[in-house]
Structure formats: structure tokens, C-alpha cells
Design a protein around this motif. Structure first.
Motif, PDB file in Angstrom:
ATOM      1  N   SER A 308       0.840  -1.192   0.000  1.00 35.36           N
ATOM      2  CA  SER A 308       0.000   0.000   0.000  1.00 35.36           C
ATOM      3  C   SER A 308       0.876   1.242   0.000  1.00 35.36           C
ATOM      4  O   SER A 308       2.049   1.202   0.408  1.00 35.36           O
ATOM      5  CB  SER A 308      -0.906   0.007   1.235  1.00 35.36           C
ATOM      6  OG  SER A 308      -1.644   1.214   1.329  1.00 35.36           O
ATOM      7  N   ASP A 309       0.296   2.353  -0.474  1.00 34.07           N
ATOM      8  CA  ASP A 309       0.989   3.632  -0.366  1.00 34.07           C
ATOM      9  C   ASP A 309       0.705   4.291   0.984  1.00 34.07           C
ATOM     10  O   ASP A 309       1.122   5.421   1.227  1.00 34.07           O
ATOM     11  CB  ASP A 309       0.595   4.563  -1.518  1.00 34.07           C
ATOM     12  CG  ASP A 309      -0.900   4.813  -1.596  1.00 34.07           C
ATOM     13  OD1 ASP A 309      -1.657   4.207  -0.807  1.00 34.07           O
ATOM     14  OD2 ASP A 309      -1.326   5.606  -2.450  1.00 34.07           O
ATOM     15  N   ASP A 310      -0.003   3.578   1.845  1.00 36.06           N
ATOM     16  CA  ASP A 310      -0.290   4.073   3.197  1.00 36.06           C
ATOM     17  C   ASP A 310      -0.164   2.893   4.169  1.00 36.06           C
ATOM     18  O   ASP A 310      -1.153   2.351   4.659  1.00 36.06           O
ATOM     19  CB  ASP A 310      -1.700   4.674   3.252  1.00 36.06           C
ATOM     20  CG  ASP A 310      -1.977   5.422   4.552  1.00 36.06           C
ATOM     21  OD1 ASP A 310      -1.184   5.271   5.505  1.00 36.06           O
ATOM     22  OD2 ASP A 310      -2.991   6.143   4.619  1.00 36.06           O
ATOM     23  N   LYS A 311       1.065   2.499   4.459  1.00 33.49           N
ATOM     24  CA  LYS A 311       1.297   1.306   5.262  1.00 33.49           C
ATOM     25  C   LYS A 311       0.989   1.522   6.741  1.00 33.49           C
ATOM     26  O   LYS A 311       0.720   0.567   7.473  1.00 33.49           O
ATOM     27  CB  LYS A 311       2.726   0.801   5.043  1.00 33.49           C
ATOM     28  CG  LYS A 311       2.887   0.253   3.624  1.00 33.49           C
ATOM     29  CD  LYS A 311       4.269  -0.230   3.295  1.00 33.49           C
ATOM     30  CE  LYS A 311       4.311  -0.719   1.845  1.00 33.49           C
ATOM     31  NZ  LYS A 311       5.629  -1.162   1.400  1.00 33.49           N
ATOM     32  N   LYS A 312       0.994   2.758   7.157  1.00 30.49           N
ATOM     33  CA  LYS A 312       0.570   3.050   8.519  1.00 30.49           C
ATOM     34  C   LYS A 312      -0.910   2.718   8.688  1.00 30.49           C
ATOM     35  O   LYS A 312      -1.331   2.142   9.711  1.00 30.49           O
ATOM     36  CB  LYS A 312       0.818   4.524   8.856  1.00 30.49           C
ATOM     37  CG  LYS A 312       0.453   4.916  10.273  1.00 30.49           C
ATOM     38  CD  LYS A 312       0.774   6.383  10.558  1.00 30.49           C
ATOM     39  CE  LYS A 312       0.381   6.757  11.973  1.00 30.49           C
ATOM     40  NZ  LYS A 312       0.652   8.196  12.266  1.00 30.49           N
ATOM     41  N   GLN A 315      -1.193  -1.098   8.886  1.00 28.72           N
ATOM     42  CA  GLN A 315      -0.776  -1.622  10.184  1.00 28.72           C
ATOM     43  C   GLN A 315      -1.827  -1.335  11.256  1.00 28.72           C
ATOM     44  O   GLN A 315      -2.088  -2.171  12.133  1.00 28.72           O
ATOM     45  CB  GLN A 315       0.573  -1.008  10.593  1.00 28.72           C
ATOM     46  CG  GLN A 315       1.756  -1.474   9.766  1.00 28.72           C
ATOM     47  CD  GLN A 315       2.154  -2.908  10.066  1.00 28.72           C
ATOM     48  OE1 GLN A 315       1.584  -3.571  10.940  1.00 28.72           O
ATOM     49  NE2 GLN A 315       3.136  -3.397   9.334  1.00 28.72           N
ATOM     50  N   THR A 327       4.306  -5.604   3.235  1.00 34.06           N
ATOM     51  CA  THR A 327       5.626  -5.399   2.636  1.00 34.06           C
ATOM     52  C   THR A 327       6.365  -4.303   3.407  1.00 34.06           C
ATOM     53  O   THR A 327       5.748  -3.403   3.985  1.00 34.06           O
ATOM     54  CB  THR A 327       5.502  -5.007   1.155  1.00 34.06           C
ATOM     55  OG1 THR A 327       4.753  -3.791   1.043  1.00 34.06           O
ATOM     56  CG2 THR A 327       4.830  -6.109   0.354  1.00 34.06           C
ATOM     57  N   PRO A 328       7.691  -4.351   3.404  1.00 34.14           N
ATOM     58  CA  PRO A 328       8.478  -3.375   4.172  1.00 34.14           C
ATOM     59  C   PRO A 328       8.215  -1.934   3.726  1.00 34.14           C
ATOM     60  O   PRO A 328       7.955  -1.668   2.551  1.00 34.14           O
ATOM     61  CB  PRO A 328       9.922  -3.786   3.869  1.00 34.14           C
ATOM     62  CG  PRO A 328       9.845  -5.241   3.538  1.00 34.14           C
ATOM     63  CD  PRO A 328       8.545  -5.399   2.815  1.00 34.14           C
ATOM     64  N   SER A 329       8.307  -1.026   4.659  1.00 32.22           N
ATOM     65  CA  SER A 329       8.032   0.382   4.371  1.00 32.22           C
ATOM     66  C   SER A 329       9.051   0.978   3.415  1.00 32.22           C
ATOM     67  O   SER A 329       8.782   1.967   2.742  1.00 32.22           O
ATOM     68  CB  SER A 329       8.008   1.188   5.679  1.00 32.22           C
ATOM     69  OG  SER A 329       9.247   1.057   6.364  1.00 32.22           O
ATOM     70  N   GLY A 330      10.237   0.387   3.325  1.00 29.64           N
ATOM     71  CA  GLY A 330      11.270   0.923   2.456  1.00 29.64           C
ATOM     72  C   GLY A 330      11.179   0.462   1.011  1.00 29.64           C
ATOM     73  O   GLY A 330      11.982   0.888   0.172  1.00 29.64           O
ATOM     74  N   ASP A 336       7.309  -3.438  -4.428  1.00 31.20           N
ATOM     75  CA  ASP A 336       5.973  -3.784  -3.944  1.00 31.20           C
ATOM     76  C   ASP A 336       5.195  -4.581  -4.989  1.00 31.20           C
ATOM     77  O   ASP A 336       4.498  -5.548  -4.673  1.00 31.20           O
ATOM     78  CB  ASP A 336       5.187  -2.523  -3.577  1.00 31.20           C
ATOM     79  CG  ASP A 336       5.276  -2.189  -2.089  1.00 31.20           C
ATOM     80  OD1 ASP A 336       5.663  -3.084  -1.300  1.00 31.20           O
ATOM     81  OD2 ASP A 336       4.957  -1.050  -1.710  1.00 31.20           O
TER      82      ASP A 336
END
Length: 404
Positions: A308-312, A315, A327-330, A336
């Protein structure tokens, strides 16, 4: 002694013949023998035919299966089917592209499909090719389309026919023979219609093989996933993280070695970001929960991988569920996308990026009905392939068919 044996044999045969004649007449025996011969002939024909049908259907299943790319781990050895090509008499042009990765994939794939269909040369602006090759191999020299990046074929020309398309297609582009008006045809806009390239689906998938830059950090992700699910180390066989093909990583996830329990992996792309302000749409948690439960019921032992483009946001709403991974934020967009295509099936919220994740994964697809939005003036059947499913929708906006 030999004479005695011969006499005994003759007596035995005579007794046997008498016994057979006592049970059947010669006529009945002839009928039975003929029937057996006919039976064996039909038996042979039926099984030979069935065998051929079975082999044909098996080949078809492998040929079109979502796991077809796992048959060979050596992607460079892929030989594309040879379809007749005549002398080049036309040119398909793409030299402008708006939006991000998914939009450019659509434009390139559509241009390739048209060039392939009509045996045209394909001009792609060098910057578009560089952008795509930051994620994909784009080994177009191994296809039947001749690519040029020579700007002289498009500069200062007055015979270029140009048309804009958002997400619908022009039927006149498919007519054979090719319209002479379109001898130099420039695609402007997006051309987001799967029909432009579906005929050459295998070749487009071949062009969109992930390069090592998009794969390398997914090696670490796969290592974490198999550790969490099966508690085993990652074994790359004869490969290293810098050489392992994407298809090999996918095979590790979806075809674990016995006695490990198989897992069905579902990729989820949640698009938010600019879609909240520009399109004013936001996929609901209810839709995502319903779609995941759909797969949980359909497939035993499902696991979900979210990009996602908004992983916060992801989560916050799904980070506490044991069968969901993020997937990792980095990761950048290409990484992705490569991660999502490691999965067998897909859940899509909105946008062309998620569309391509589903198309390349080549499995079941559940798509929200909030996109495209009505003012995009799309024809639904042009944008969505028939295997995309819309079994449920809980989002703020619903699909509205374009009025004709």
C-alpha cells in the motif's frame, strides 16, 4: 517316446475341440470372436482419442495456468511462439505518458499489442523505456516486434495520426487490413483497455518480467515469510539473491516441499494517497474484510500479503492479524509490485497499479466497485477483464455504467 507324446497331444486337442463344440457351435464362436475384435477396435480408438484429448487439455491447463511461469526457472530460455510477420509498413508511437508505473504499463502494453497485431514497427520514447526498465526487463528484441527509439522517425512529420484514449478502446484499430490512415499512429493518453494486448498476453507477461533490482530485496521478504509460516530457512538452490528469478521465489511460496503444508497466498493492494483527494474515494475496511473472508472460505490455509501507499493505515487496521503480512516500508513501487505478483490471487481496491498486480499474478481477482469513478467515462468491459470478480462492495462510491 516322441511318437507317443504326439499321439497324446493329438488326443488332447481332439478332446478339447469336442468339448468346445459341445459348448458352442462354430457359428456362435465366430460371432463371439468377431464381437471381441470389434470391441477391442473401439476400445483402442476410444482410449487413443481420449488420451489425445487428455494430453491436449493437460497442455492447455499448463499453458494458461497461473503457475505457467513456474514450469521453467530460466526465464531467459523462454521461446515466444512464432506468428507470421510480413514487411513493416506502419509505425505505432508512444512518446508521452502521464501518471505513474501502472499507467505506463498500460500504454506500453497496448502499443505493443497493436504493433504486434498489424506487424508495425514500435517507437517508444527513450525516457519511457528507461522508466519501465527500472522495474522490468523489457526484452523486446526477443519478440516479433521491431522497436526503435530513433527520434527521427517521429520528428517534424505531418502524417502522424494521433488519438487520445483514457480507458476505452477503438474497434477500428483491430480491423484487418489495417486502416491506411493509421500508418503512423500515435497513442496519446492512457489506453487502459485490456483488449489491446490480450491476444499477446504471454508476450506482454514476458516483457514485464521483473529485473533483479525489483527482485533482490524481495528475497529477504520471502525469507521472512517462510520463516513465519513454516519455520524453515530459505534455500535458493543454485541461485544467489542477485541471480534468483522471480518465478523461483514464487515457487518457494506456493509449492513448498512435502511434508510442509501448502499455503494459498493472496496479494492485496490498498490504494489511498492521492486517490483520497483527486478521485475522492477510499476503499472501506468492510470491503477488505469481506474479500479476505471470501478467500479464507475458498482456500484452505490462506495468507495475505499487503502492499500500500499508506502502510501506517494498513498496520493500524490489519497489523494484529496473524495471517496478514505487510511489505516493508522501504520498498519502492517496483519492489511492492514484485511482492504482490509472488502471490497466486489478488484483492484490488483501485488504480492501474493494483490492476497490473492482479493481471501478472494471473489468478483469481476480487476488485472493489469504487474505481474507475463515473466521471472517467469508462466502459466497464473495456477496463476489466471478464475474470475479475465483483462479489461484494461496501465502499463509498459504486460503479455507474456509462450512458450510451
Amino acid at each position: 517316446m516322441a511318437q507317443y507324446s504326439i499321439v497324446n497331444i493329438n488326443n488332447f486337442l481332439a478332446d478339447s475341440d469336442a468339448y468346445i463344440q459341445s459348448c458352442f457351435t462354430r457359428r456362435n464362436a465366430l460371432i463371439i470372436m468377431s464381437g471381441l475384435i470389434i470391441f477391442f477396435i473401439f476400445y483402442y480408438i476410444w482410449f487413443s482419442h481420449s488420451g489425445m484429448v487428455f494430453i491436449k487439455s493437460l497442455d492447455t491447463r499448463i499453458y494458461y495456468s497461473k503457475l505457467q511461469k513456474l514450469v521453467s526457472y530460466d526465464d531467459n530460455s523462454k521461446i515466444l511462439k512464432d506468428k507470421a510477420q510480413g514487411p513493416l509498413t506502419c509505425l505505432i508511437i508512444i512518446r508521452s505518458a502521464d501518471g505513474a508505473l501502472g499507467n505506463r504499463m498500460f500504454l506500453f502494453a497496448s502499443a505493443y499489442g497493436m504493433a504486434r497485431l498489424h506487424q508495425c514497427q514500435l517507437y517508444v520514447a527513450p525516457w519511457i523505456l528507461v522508466d519501465l526498465r527500472s522495474v522490468f526487463r523489457i526484452q523486446i528484441n526477443e519478440t516479433k516486434v521491431q522497436l526503435t527509439t530513433d527520434e527521427s522517425v517521429v520528428v517534424n512529420r505531418t502524417d502522424i495520426f494521433s488519438r487520445y484514449s483514457s480507458c476505452n478502446y477503438y474497434p477500428d484499430l483491430f480491423r484487418i487490413p489495417y486502416n491506411k490512415t493509421f500508418q503512423r499512429y500515435e497513442m496519446n493518453g492512457f489506453y487502459q483497455a485490456w483488449g489491446y494486448f490480450q491476444k499477446y498476453k504471454e508476450e506482454v507477461a514476458f516483457l514485464f518480467q521483473f529485473n533483479q533490482a525489483a527482485i533482490v530485496r524481495n528475497v529477504g521478504l520471502v525469507e521472512q515469510l517462510i520463516k513465519a509460516v513454516w519455520n524453515i530457512p530459505l534455500n535458493l538452490g543454485n541461485y544467489t539473491k542477485d541471480t534468483v528469478p522471480h518465478s523461483y521465489l514464487k515457487s518457494i511460496l506456493i509449492n513448498p516441499q512435502p511434508p510442509l503444508m501448502p499455503v494459498t497466498w493472496i496479494g492485496i493492494h490498498i490504494r489511498r494517497g492521492d486517490f483520497l483527494s483527486f478521485f475522492k474515494i477510499d476503499t472501506s475496511i468492510e470491503y477488505l474484510t469481506w474479500a479476505m473472508n471470501f478467500y479464507r472460505r475458498k482456500y484452505i490455509n490462506s495468507r495475505f500479503l499487503i502492499a500500500s501507499d499508506d502502510k501506517k493505515y494498513v498496520q493500524t487496521h490489519f497489523g494484529n492479524l496473524s495471517d496478514i503480512f505487510v511489505t516493508p516500508s522501504g520498498f519502492f513501487s517496483g519492489e511492492d509490485l514484485a511482492a504482490l505478483v509472488l502471490c497466486e490471487h489478488t484483492i484490488v481496491t483501485a488504480g492501474t497499479y493494483g490492476w497490473w498486480a492482479a493481471w501478472l499474478a494471473d489468478g483469481d481477482v476480487i476488485h472493489d466497485l469504487n474505481y474507475p469513478v463515473p466521471w472517467q467515462n469508462c466502459v466497464r468491459d473495456h477496463y476489466f477483464p471478464p475474470w475479475f470478480l465483483f462479489p461484494h462492495n461496501s465502499s463509498s462510491k459504486k460503479w455507474q455504467a456509462r450512458k450510451k
